[in-house]
Each structure stands twice: as C-alpha cells, then as structure tokens.
Design a protein around this motif. Structure first.
Motif, mmCIF file in Angstrom:
data_model
loop_
_atom_site.group_PDB
_atom_site.id
_atom_site.type_symbol
_atom_site.label_atom_id
_atom_site.label_comp_id
_atom_site.label_asym_id
_atom_site.label_seq_id
_atom_site.Cartn_x
_atom_site.Cartn_y
_atom_site.Cartn_z
ATOM 1 N N LYS A 9 42.773 42.128 50.960
ATOM 2 C CA LYS A 9 44.119 41.944 50.193
ATOM 3 C C LYS A 9 43.909 41.918 48.649
ATOM 4 N N VAL A 10 42.701 41.324 48.079
ATOM 5 C CA VAL A 10 42.503 41.202 46.790
ATOM 6 C C VAL A 10 41.351 42.076 46.199
ATOM 7 N N ARG A 44 39.329 39.696 36.297
ATOM 8 C CA ARG A 44 38.178 39.482 35.609
ATOM 9 C C ARG A 44 37.887 37.877 35.474
ATOM 10 N N VAL A 45 39.316 37.123 35.392
ATOM 11 C CA VAL A 45 39.100 35.746 35.283
ATOM 12 C C VAL A 45 38.272 35.278 36.430
ATOM 13 N N LEU A 46 38.652 35.554 37.609
ATOM 14 C CA LEU A 46 38.069 34.886 38.967
ATOM 15 C C LEU A 46 36.591 35.436 38.997
ATOM 16 N N THR A 47 36.277 36.522 38.606
ATOM 17 C CA THR A 47 34.819 37.022 38.707
ATOM 18 C C THR A 47 34.160 36.200 37.560
ATOM 19 N N ARG A 48 34.549 36.027 36.451
ATOM 20 C CA ARG A 48 33.732 35.180 35.582
ATOM 21 C C ARG A 48 33.710 33.730 36.125
ATOM 22 N N LEU A 49 34.736 33.339 36.562
ATOM 23 C CA LEU A 49 34.681 31.716 37.013
ATOM 24 C C LEU A 49 33.666 31.571 38.172
ATOM 25 N N SER A 50 33.519 32.676 39.222
ATOM 26 C CA SER A 50 32.850 32.626 40.370
ATOM 27 C C SER A 50 31.269 32.484 39.853
ATOM 28 N N LEU A 51 30.892 33.569 38.720
ATOM 29 C CA LEU A 51 29.554 33.725 38.198
ATOM 30 C C LEU A 51 29.104 32.422 37.546
ATOM 31 N N ALA A 204 27.290 33.071 49.509
ATOM 32 C CA ALA A 204 27.902 34.393 49.324
ATOM 33 C C ALA A 204 29.420 34.396 48.733
ATOM 34 N N ASP A 205 30.106 35.692 48.803
ATOM 35 C CA ASP A 205 31.525 35.628 48.519
ATOM 36 C C ASP A 205 31.704 35.059 47.218
ATOM 37 N N GLU A 206 33.135 34.683 47.215
ATOM 38 C CA GLU A 206 33.313 34.029 45.659
ATOM 39 C C GLU A 206 33.261 32.686 46.013
ATOM 40 N N VAL A 207 33.068 31.801 44.772
ATOM 41 C CA VAL A 207 32.986 30.281 45.082
ATOM 42 C C VAL A 207 33.804 29.541 43.939
ATOM 43 N N LEU A 208 34.555 28.561 44.429
ATOM 44 C CA LEU A 208 35.203 27.558 43.851
ATOM 45 C C LEU A 208 36.184 28.304 42.604
ATOM 46 N N THR A 209 36.981 29.243 43.174
ATOM 47 C CA THR A 209 38.032 29.862 42.172
ATOM 48 C C THR A 209 39.379 29.551 42.887
ATOM 49 N N PRO A 210 40.360 29.820 42.065
ATOM 50 C CA PRO A 210 41.885 29.185 42.552
ATOM 51 C C PRO A 210 42.155 29.999 43.767
ATOM 52 N N ASP A 211 41.538 31.103 44.168
ATOM 53 C CA ASP A 211 41.900 31.943 45.430
ATOM 54 C C ASP A 211 41.146 31.292 46.539
ATOM 55 N N SER A 212 40.004 30.573 46.407
ATOM 56 C CA SER A 212 39.453 30.124 47.598
ATOM 57 C C SER A 212 39.515 28.552 47.584
ATOM 58 N N HIS A 228 50.769 20.528 41.613
ATOM 59 C CA HIS A 228 51.171 21.626 40.891
ATOM 60 C C HIS A 228 50.214 22.464 40.864
ATOM 61 N N PRO A 229 49.764 23.450 41.841
ATOM 62 C CA PRO A 229 48.379 23.997 41.756
ATOM 63 C C PRO A 229 48.289 24.946 40.681
ATOM 64 N N PHE A 230 47.051 25.076 40.094
ATOM 65 C CA PHE A 230 46.422 26.122 39.158
ATOM 66 C C PHE A 230 46.275 27.445 39.795
ATOM 67 N N ASP A 231 47.288 28.120 40.394
ATOM 68 C CA ASP A 231 47.138 29.348 40.902
ATOM 69 C C ASP A 231 48.514 30.435 41.025
ATOM 70 N N LYS A 232 48.817 31.007 42.132
ATOM 71 C CA LYS A 232 50.194 31.883 42.147
ATOM 72 C C LYS A 232 51.026 30.897 42.769
ATOM 73 N N GLN A 233 51.178 29.903 42.373
ATOM 74 C CA GLN A 233 52.295 29.041 43.040
ATOM 75 C C GLN A 233 53.641 29.510 42.542
ATOM 76 N N MET A 234 53.593 29.756 41.077
ATOM 77 C CA MET A 234 54.806 30.364 40.294
ATOM 78 C C MET A 234 55.421 31.514 41.137
ATOM 79 N N VAL A 235 54.380 32.568 41.381
ATOM 80 C CA VAL A 235 54.789 33.678 42.084
ATOM 81 C C VAL A 235 55.373 33.633 43.524
#
Ligand code: ATP
Ligand code: MG
Length: 277
Positions: A9-10, A44-51, A204-212, A228-235
């Motif tokens: 999806k993402v 880019r935010v999620l990739t940076r955070l995972s790294l 593996a995969d992504e780690v400790l991001t707001p998507d996971s 009040h989550p730090f993610d797409k709650q507003m959407v």
C-alpha cells in the motif's frame, strides 16, 4: 536494472541482483485503502527514522540494511538497498500498552495472544510488563490473526521462537526507553525478521516508525480514552467525518489536513532523533 517485485500500500519492493530495494512512497492508507492524495516527505521521514533506529539497535541485532539508493534521483532519501532475507512468516509484535486489536481481545477474553492480563485495564493502559503478541503475516486483502506463543513454536521451532520473542521485547524496550526520554510513548510495534544466507537472524523491513508502531505524546497520555497518535490520525478522522464508507476509492484530502499530517510525521522524527528534518 531493478525490477519491481511487490507493490504494497505504501512501499514498493524492487529486486536488484541479489539485493532488494525498499522504496517508501508518500502514499497514505486509511482502513487499508490508499487515498488519492499523497503526504509530501512522508516516505523520506519514515526512511530516515528507520535508518536512525537501525543504528540505535545495532548492538542488539544485525539488520538488513546495505545502504541508501539515490538513483533514480526521485528515490533519493526514501530508498534503501537491503540483503534479501528468507523471511520468518510471523509478524513480531511487542506491546507495552493496551490498544487496538489487543484491547478488543482483552475485553472479550481477559488475555492477549494467550497471555493473561490483570483485570480492570482500559484503552491506553500501561501493561505490567511488555508482552510479545505475534500475528500471522496475512496475504494481501486478509487481516493478520493473533498467534499464541505455542503456535509460533509449532511454526518455527522452539529455539527460533524464543529468539524472536526475546529480540522483539529487547528492541521494544530499548526503543521505548529512548522515545520516553523524548516525550513519546511507543505503545506497541511490529517487527519483521528473516534469515540471511549464512543463517543469521536479521531485523528487516522498517523499524519503529509511526506506520509500524503506535506513537503517543507522553504529556497527553490518559488511559480510558483514545490517545493522540503521531501519525495519520488526522487523515483518518477527517475521512470518517466526510461520511466515507471505508471502501475504495478514498476521498481526496484537503490541503490543510495534508500539511498538518506532514507536520506531525516531521515532529515525531525531530523529537525522537533530535535532528532537524
Ligand atoms: P502493507 O501495505 O500492508 O504493508 P505489505 O507488507 O505487503 O503490505 P510492504 O510492507 O510495502 O507491503 O512490503 C514490504 C515487503 O518486503 C514485506 O512483505 C516484507 O516482509 C518484505 N521484506 C522487508 N525486508 C525484507 C528483506 N530484507 N528480505 C526479504 N523481504 C523483505
Ligand atoms: Mg508491510
């Protein structure tokens, strides 16, 4: 030439020789439906955070990262080359707080994935100790199902099951301690592991991001109501507010919701890492 082997999806997954390239897009999904409007910089935010997290965890567990990929240029900042692993067919979830599907299971049975919990817990309660609540890795279109620890043992053997559980809890504890110091509660998180060609169990995969994971601002934490989550709650809230029936196609998202959501992702990154995005 990388070839596309999977489009989630993402994220999109490419194979390049022996390696995989994971490309994070700016797509947003709510209730498993990808919306037509992207959130700029989310990939880019999620990739940076995972790294950044892979680095913080390096002494606990080897990871799949080989390096960043910036060719083609539109991938820059949001694509990583990784070792192609033989993936463990279990989603390794750690929970320190009760929320979501675990809360529903607790309300029905008083336990989560076969682990009995004390009575009286509510949405957002902190658990006495973090727990390992694995699930199946459901094929596209199906939902992940809770597994008991014994079911994981049946699937992967006692030795691997114990290592998955211990690593998942150790990573969660390291991550949630770091985040807590920076004002963020990591309520739960989902990790994926695989075996490298020489048999090393690898994160593996992504780690400790707001998507996971569920990230909550610590200063607004109050059990008994949704946080009040730090993610797409507003959407999500905005989409539900339009009366959308949660079936595709999703609605176009207005600019003010997009920019508030972008700001939320950037804030989570900056708070956790202490770095400007
Ligand atoms: P969703 O959109 O629900 O997340 P998805 O999980 O199919 O769907 P992605 O998360 O974008 O979509 O896909 C990434 C895929 O790559 C996952 O199936 C994950 O297990 C797999 N994967 C991640 N890292 C590796 C790796 N190092 N080796 C092999 N497979 C990997
Ligand atoms: Mg996935």
């Amino acid at each position: 030439m990388p070839t596309l082997v999977h489009s989630g999806k993402v994220r999109d997954v490419y194979r390049d020789g022996d390696d995989l390239i994971l490309v994070a897009s700016d797509r947003v999904s709510v209730y498993d439906v990808v919306l037509p409007t992207p959130v700029p910089d989310k990939g880019r935010v999620l990739t940076r955070l995972s790294l950044w997290w892979f680095d913080q965890l390096e002494d606990l567990v080897p990871n799949h990262i080989i390096g960043e990929v910036s060719d083609p240029p539109e991938w820059a900042g949001r694509a990583v080359r990784c070792r192609s692993l033989s993936m463990v067919p279990v989603e390794c979830v750690a929970r320190g707080y009760l929320s979501g599907s675990a809360r529903a299971e607790y309300d029905r049975s008083g336990s989560v994935c076969g682990i009995a919990l004390p009575p009286g817990l509510v949405e957002g309660s902190r658990l006495p100790t973090p727990i390992f609540t694995p699930t199946t890795k459901a094929p596209i279109g199906e939902h992940d199902e809770a597994l008991t620890y014994e079911q994981v043992v049946d699937q992967v053997g006692a030795d691997v099951a114990a290592r998955l559980r211990d690593l998942t809890l150790a990573i969660y504890e390291r991550g949630s301690d770091i985040a807590r110091d920076r004002g963020i509660i990591i309520a739960d998180t989902k990790l994926e592991f695989g075996f490298s060609r020489d048999g090393t169990l690898t994160l593996a995969d992504e780690v400790l991001t707001p998507d996971s994971s569920r990230f909550w601002p610590a200063d607004h934490w109050e059990p008994g109501r949704p946080q009040h989550p730090f993610d797409k709650q507003m959407v999500r809230d905005w989409a539900v507010g339009t009366g959308w029936n949660k079936q595709p196609p999703g609605p176009e998202v207005p600019g003010y919701v997009v920019s508030a959501t972008r700001a939320r992702y950037v804030e989570a990154y900056e708070r956790l890492t202490g770095l400007p995005f």
